[in-house]
Design a protein around this motif. Structure first.
Motif, PDB file in Angstrom:
ATOM      1  N   ARG A 156       0.842  -1.194   0.000  1.00 53.82           N
ATOM      2  CA  ARG A 156       0.000   0.000   0.000  1.00 53.82           C
ATOM      3  C   ARG A 156       0.875   1.242   0.000  1.00 53.82           C
ATOM      4  N   HIS A 157       0.483   2.236  -0.788  1.00 51.92           N
ATOM      5  CA  HIS A 157       1.263   3.472  -0.845  1.00 51.92           C
ATOM      6  C   HIS A 157       1.328   4.178   0.503  1.00 51.92           C
ATOM      7  N   ASP A 158       0.263   4.035   1.307  1.00 46.50           N
ATOM      8  CA  ASP A 158       0.212   4.771   2.566  1.00 46.50           C
ATOM      9  C   ASP A 158       0.947   4.066   3.706  1.00 46.50           C
ATOM     10  N   ARG A 159       1.436   2.844   3.446  1.00 45.32           N
ATOM     11  CA  ARG A 159       2.253   2.159   4.451  1.00 45.32           C
ATOM     12  C   ARG A 159       3.208   1.190   3.758  1.00 45.32           C
ATOM     13  N   ASP A 213       6.167   0.275   4.382  1.00 52.85           N
ATOM     14  CA  ASP A 213       6.999  -0.607   5.204  1.00 52.85           C
ATOM     15  C   ASP A 213       6.227  -1.774   5.798  1.00 52.85           C
ATOM     16  N   THR A 214       4.900  -1.790   5.595  1.00 55.22           N
ATOM     17  CA  THR A 214       4.080  -2.852   6.183  1.00 55.22           C
ATOM     18  C   THR A 214       3.196  -3.471   5.105  1.00 55.22           C
ATOM     19  N   GLU A 272       0.444  -5.548   3.074  1.00 58.37           N
ATOM     20  CA  GLU A 272      -0.929  -5.935   3.372  1.00 58.37           C
ATOM     21  C   GLU A 272      -0.946  -7.386   3.859  1.00 58.37           C
ATOM     22  N   ASN A 278      -4.416   0.275  -3.950  1.00 56.36           N
ATOM     23  CA  ASN A 278      -4.125   1.703  -4.024  1.00 56.36           C
ATOM     24  C   ASN A 278      -4.996   2.380  -5.071  1.00 56.36           C
TER      25      ASN A 278
END
Length: 231
Positions: free
Chosen positions: A96-99, A101-102, A104, A141
C-alpha cells in the motif's frame, strides 16, 4: 471424476447439478506474466517506471488474439474473454502506498481478484470483454491521475456452452492458450506450478502486453484457476 463427493449429494442437489451442467459457464483464470530474469519489477526498455491508464487498454484486442488461437482447433461456440482490469504490480506484492513498510496482511491478490469475480454474472461477458465492477476491492491503491503501474495479472475467461463441452475441450483450450494441458476437474485457487514445463505467453499475446503497458515482460507466465461463473 466429479468435483464433489457423490455419496453426500442429496436428490435435490443432484437435480440442481444436472440442470446447471446443461447451461453455459465461464472458467476464469488469472494469467500471471513473470518479471524478466534480469529485473526486479516491470520497467520499460530504458529501465524506467511506466504508468498506464487502464481505461485506454485494448482488452478486446487480447481477447481476439487468444480467440484466433482456438480457431479450427475447438468448436466455434467456445469463446475467450479478457477482463477490463486486473491486479497491478503493487497489488501483486501486497504493498500500500500509505504504508510501504508494512505489506498488506489481510488478503492477497488472488483472493481479492476472486472476490471481484464473485460479483459478476454471465451478462458481464460481452464482445470478448469481461466488465468488472467499477467499485471493488481488487486494488490496494487508488490510481495516480487515472493511471496505474504495469498490470501483473490478466483475468482470462473461457466460455463453454455446457459442462460436458468443457470436459471434452478444456485440455485443448489450455494447450492452445497457455501451452499446457489442464484437464478437469480443477480446484479453485489452484496454481499450475507442478507442470514439467513452464507456461509461456503466446508470442502475439506477449507483444500485446508490452505494447499496451510499455513495460518489458518475460515470455514465461503462471496460470491460476480462480472460479467458474454459471448461468
Amino acid at each position: 471424476m466429479l468435483p464433489f463427493d457423490a455419496e453426500t449429494v442429496t436428490p435435490e442437489e443432484w437435480q440442481r447439478i444436472t440442470e446447471q451442467a446443461e447451461k453455459p459457464l465461464c472458467f476464469n483464470f488469472l494469467l500471471l506474466p513473470k518479471v524478466p530474469d534480469d529485473a526486479d519489477t516491470f520497467l520499460d526498455r530504458n529501465g524506467q517506471g511506466v504508468m498506464t491508464c487502464y481505461d485506454d487498454v485494448d482488452w478486446k484486442g487480447l481477447a481476439q488474439i487468444l480467440q484466433a488461437r482456438l480457431e479450427g482447433q475447438v468448436p466455434k461456440s467456445i469463446k475467450v474473454y479478457v477482463a477490463n482490469d486486473g491486479p497491478d504490480i503493487f497489488d501483486m506484492v501486497n504493498v500500500r502506498h500509505d504504508r510501504l513498510d508494512t505489506p498488506e496482511a489481510e488478503s492477497d491478490f488472488g483472493s481479492r481478484t476472486l472476490q471481484v469475480l464473485h460479483q459478476v454474472a454471465m451478462a458481464d461477458y460481452r464482445a470478448g470483454v469481461l466488465r468488472l465492477p467499477e467499485e471493488s476491492s481488487l486494488h490496494l491503491n487508488p490510481p495516480t491521475g487515472s493511471q496505474r503501474p504495469p498490470i501483473a495479472g490478466l483475468v482470462i475467461s473461457v466460455k463453454f456452452t455446457k459442462m460436458l463441452q468443457a470436459v471434452d475441450y478444456m485440455s485443448s483450450v489450455m494447450k492452445r492458450l497457455f501451452g499446457q494441458l489442464l484437464p478437469l476437474p480443477m480446484g479453485a485457487m489452484s496454481l499450475m506450478h507442478t507442470l514439467d514445463e513452464p507456461c509461456r505467453l503466446p508470442p502475439e499475446a506477449h507483444a500485446w502486453l508490452e505494447a499496451q503497458f510499455g513495460a518489458v515482460y518475460s515470455d514465461q507466465c503462471g496460470v491460476l484457476f480462480l472460479s467458474a461463473t454459471h448461468s
